[in-house]
Design a protein around this motif. Structure first.
Motif, PDB file in Angstrom:
ATOM      1  N   LEU A   1       0.864  -1.244  -0.018  1.00 36.23           N
ATOM      2  CA  LEU A   1      -0.147   0.124  -0.217  1.00 36.23           C
ATOM      3  C   LEU A   1       0.866   1.119   0.025  1.00 36.23           C
ATOM      4  CD1 LEU A   1      -2.659   1.397   0.031  1.00 36.23           C
ATOM      5  CD2 LEU A   1      -2.777   1.139   2.430  1.00 36.23           C
ATOM      6  N   TRP A   2       1.967   1.147   0.753  1.00 35.30           N
ATOM      7  CA  TRP A   2       3.066   2.395   0.947  1.00 35.30           C
ATOM      8  C   TRP A   2       3.448   2.768  -0.535  1.00 35.30           C
ATOM      9  CZ3 TRP A   2       2.991   6.910   2.781  1.00 35.30           C
ATOM     10  CH2 TRP A   2       4.253   7.655   2.792  1.00 35.30           C
ATOM     11  N   GLN A   3       3.921   1.561  -1.114  1.00 32.57           N
ATOM     12  CA  GLN A   3       4.498   1.673  -2.522  1.00 32.57           C
ATOM     13  C   GLN A   3       3.466   2.469  -3.218  1.00 32.57           C
ATOM     14  OE1 GLN A   3       5.657  -2.546  -2.883  1.00 32.57           O
ATOM     15  NE2 GLN A   3       7.835  -1.826  -2.872  1.00 32.57           N
ATOM     16  N   ALA A   4       2.219   1.857  -3.259  1.00 28.33           N
ATOM     17  CA  ALA A   4       1.184   2.456  -4.186  1.00 28.33           C
ATOM     18  C   ALA A   4       0.918   3.823  -3.932  1.00 28.33           C
ATOM     19  CB  ALA A   4      -0.111   1.781  -4.049  1.00 28.33           C
ATOM     20  N   VAL A   5       1.193   4.282  -2.505  1.00 33.07           N
ATOM     21  CA  VAL A   5       0.875   5.538  -2.183  1.00 33.07           C
ATOM     22  C   VAL A   5       1.613   6.474  -2.742  1.00 33.07           C
ATOM     23  CG1 VAL A   5       0.796   7.278  -0.212  1.00 33.07           C
ATOM     24  CG2 VAL A   5      -0.548   5.248  -0.047  1.00 33.07           C
ATOM     25  N   LEU A   6       3.105   6.040  -2.581  1.00 34.09           N
ATOM     26  CA  LEU A   6       4.346   6.741  -3.305  1.00 34.09           C
ATOM     27  C   LEU A   6       4.347   6.895  -4.830  1.00 34.09           C
ATOM     28  CD1 LEU A   6       7.217   5.487  -1.159  1.00 34.09           C
ATOM     29  CD2 LEU A   6       6.098   7.567  -0.974  1.00 34.09           C
ATOM     30  N   THR A   7       3.233   6.403  -5.444  1.00 30.79           N
ATOM     31  CA  THR A   7       3.159   6.483  -6.836  1.00 30.79           C
ATOM     32  C   THR A   7       2.118   7.753  -7.408  1.00 30.79           C
ATOM     33  OG1 THR A   7       1.499   4.851  -7.326  1.00 30.79           O
ATOM     34  CG2 THR A   7       3.635   4.017  -7.481  1.00 30.79           C
ATOM     35  N   LEU A   8       1.430   7.943  -6.149  1.00 35.22           N
ATOM     36  CA  LEU A   8       0.457   8.995  -6.515  1.00 35.22           C
ATOM     37  C   LEU A   8       1.131  10.235  -6.793  1.00 35.22           C
ATOM     38  CD1 LEU A   8      -1.952   8.254  -3.556  1.00 35.22           C
ATOM     39  CD2 LEU A   8      -2.534   7.833  -6.041  1.00 35.22           C
ATOM     40  N   ASN A   9       0.396  11.194  -7.435  1.00 33.67           N
ATOM     41  CA  ASN A   9       1.264  12.571  -7.533  1.00 33.67           C
ATOM     42  C   ASN A   9       1.231  13.117  -6.518  1.00 33.67           C
ATOM     43  OD1 ASN A   9      -1.298  14.438  -7.062  1.00 33.67           O
ATOM     44  ND2 ASN A   9      -1.897  13.862  -9.067  1.00 33.67           N
ATOM     45  N   GLU A  10       2.005  14.377  -6.167  1.00 31.57           N
ATOM     46  CA  GLU A  10       2.206  15.060  -4.905  1.00 31.57           C
ATOM     47  C   GLU A  10       0.913  15.602  -4.019  1.00 31.57           C
ATOM     48  OE1 GLU A  10       3.724  19.427  -4.109  1.00 31.57           O
ATOM     49  OE2 GLU A  10       4.929  18.285  -5.401  1.00 31.57           O
ATOM     50  N   ASP A  11       0.091  16.026  -4.808  1.00 28.94           N
ATOM     51  CA  ASP A  11      -1.199  16.671  -4.136  1.00 28.94           C
ATOM     52  C   ASP A  11      -1.924  15.369  -3.657  1.00 28.94           C
ATOM     53  OD1 ASP A  11      -0.589  19.185  -5.039  1.00 28.94           O
ATOM     54  OD2 ASP A  11      -2.004  19.142  -6.725  1.00 28.94           O
ATOM     55  N   LEU A  12      -2.030  14.458  -4.220  1.00 30.81           N
ATOM     56  CA  LEU A  12      -2.799  13.077  -3.690  1.00 30.81           C
ATOM     57  C   LEU A  12      -1.963  12.627  -2.530  1.00 30.81           C
ATOM     58  CD1 LEU A  12      -4.406  11.749  -6.916  1.00 30.81           C
ATOM     59  CD2 LEU A  12      -5.382  13.470  -5.614  1.00 30.81           C
ATOM     60  N   ARG A  13      -0.880  12.222  -2.678  1.00 34.16           N
ATOM     61  CA  ARG A  13      -0.156  11.656  -1.871  1.00 34.16           C
ATOM     62  C   ARG A  13       0.032  12.355  -0.520  1.00 34.16           C
ATOM     63  NH1 ARG A  13       4.173  11.691  -5.096  1.00 34.16           N
ATOM     64  NH2 ARG A  13       5.243  13.277  -3.960  1.00 34.16           N
ATOM     65  N   CYS A  14       0.001  13.561  -0.735  1.00 31.65           N
ATOM     66  CA  CYS A  14       0.194  14.499   0.638  1.00 31.65           C
ATOM     67  C   CYS A  14      -1.008  14.246   1.322  1.00 31.65           C
ATOM     68  CB  CYS A  14       0.565  16.073   0.454  1.00 31.65           C
ATOM     69  SG  CYS A  14       0.707  16.857   1.716  1.00 31.65           S
ATOM     70  N   VAL A  15      -2.484  14.468   0.747  1.00 25.11           N
ATOM     71  CA  VAL A  15      -3.472  14.413   1.629  1.00 25.11           C
ATOM     72  C   VAL A  15      -3.712  13.022   2.203  1.00 25.11           C
ATOM     73  CG1 VAL A  15      -4.647  16.337   0.640  1.00 25.11           C
ATOM     74  CG2 VAL A  15      -5.123  14.012  -0.302  1.00 25.11           C
ATOM     75  N   VAL A  16      -3.298  11.958   1.210  1.00 24.39           N
ATOM     76  CA  VAL A  16      -3.470  10.378   1.927  1.00 24.39           C
ATOM     77  C   VAL A  16      -2.515  10.350   3.132  1.00 24.39           C
ATOM     78  CG1 VAL A  16      -2.973   7.932   1.069  1.00 24.39           C
ATOM     79  CG2 VAL A  16      -4.131   9.702  -0.210  1.00 24.39           C
ATOM     80  N   THR A  17      -1.327  11.009   3.116  1.00 22.79           N
ATOM     81  CA  THR A  17      -0.494  10.784   4.166  1.00 22.79           C
ATOM     82  C   THR A  17      -0.829  11.314   5.561  1.00 22.79           C
ATOM     83  OG1 THR A  17       1.467  10.547   2.505  1.00 22.79           O
ATOM     84  CG2 THR A  17       1.932  11.140   4.871  1.00 22.79           C
ATOM     85  N   LEU A  18      -1.278  12.653   5.308  1.00 24.97           N
ATOM     86  CA  LEU A  18      -1.905  13.380   6.410  1.00 24.97           C
ATOM     87  C   LEU A  18      -3.126  12.591   6.771  1.00 24.97           C
ATOM     88  CD1 LEU A  18      -1.334  16.979   5.279  1.00 24.97           C
ATOM     89  CD2 LEU A  18       0.099  15.727   6.969  1.00 24.97           C
ATOM     90  N   PHE A  19      -4.105  12.065   6.155  1.00 22.11           N
ATOM     91  CA  PHE A  19      -5.213  11.665   6.669  1.00 22.11           C
ATOM     92  C   PHE A  19      -5.108  10.185   7.095  1.00 22.11           C
ATOM     93  CE2 PHE A  19      -9.552   9.649   5.904  1.00 22.11           C
ATOM     94  CZ  PHE A  19     -10.286  10.540   6.687  1.00 22.11           C
TER      95      PHE A  19
END
Length: 163
Positions: free
Chosen positions: A106-124
């Motif tokens: 899942l974390w590898q998948a999160v890291l493939t997201l663009n910056e805007d999406l990756r940031c909100v997913v990480t914070l949430f």
């Protein structure tokens, strides 16, 4: 006569230590590089320390410092040009016969997201902030946070299904 800061040096250091993992994860989610993330965290800590008198509620330390960090990360993004030396990447190109049993985490998948999406997913999801808090940290509307989370979930579902 100098005004006494509302947050002591000791409390500041304690709060930084308690939040160091969240800071690094947030910076890493935006910048995608451990070295750049470490630099941004360091800059954010220095800036926060210099302005610790501006923090009116010590219980709001985490969102306050993550906001400073996000701004430092975005400054770093604006300051660099996206270039890649192909000789640096050749070792990371996929092998012709990759093991089909390997699954993307899942974390590898999160890291493939663009910056805007990756940031909100990480914070949430990783830091446990609410939509309202993320809105304040990133300086965007709550509706934008919700939209980005929705898009990120859809993209992650797609990425993990492909695996």
């Amino acid at each position: 006569m100098q005004e006494t800061p509302l947050i002591s040096k000791e409390l500041f250091c304690t709060q930084v230590i308690e939040n160091q993992e969240a800071m690094f994860r947030t910076a890493r989610a935006i910048l995608r590089s451990d070295e750049d993330a470490e630099d941004a965290v360091q800059e954010a800590i220095c800036a926060a320390f210099a302005h610790r008198g501006d923090l009116r509620s010590p219980e709001k330390f985490k969102p306050w410092i993550l906001r400073i960090l996000a701004n430092k990360c975005y400054d770093a993004c604006r300051g660099r040009r996206p270039t890649v030396d192909l000789t640096e990447v050749q070792d990371f190109l996929p092998a012709p016969s990759a093991d089909p049993t390997e699954r993307m985490t899942l974390w590898q998948a999160v890291l493939t997201l663009n910056e805007d999406l990756r940031c909100v997913v990480t914070l949430f999801y990783y830091e446990g902030f609410s939509i309202r808090e993320i809105s304040g940290i990133l300086g965007i509307r709550e509706a934008a946070v919700k939209t980005r989370l929705s898009r990120a979930r859809a993209r992650l579902r797609l990425l993990l299904r492909e695996e």
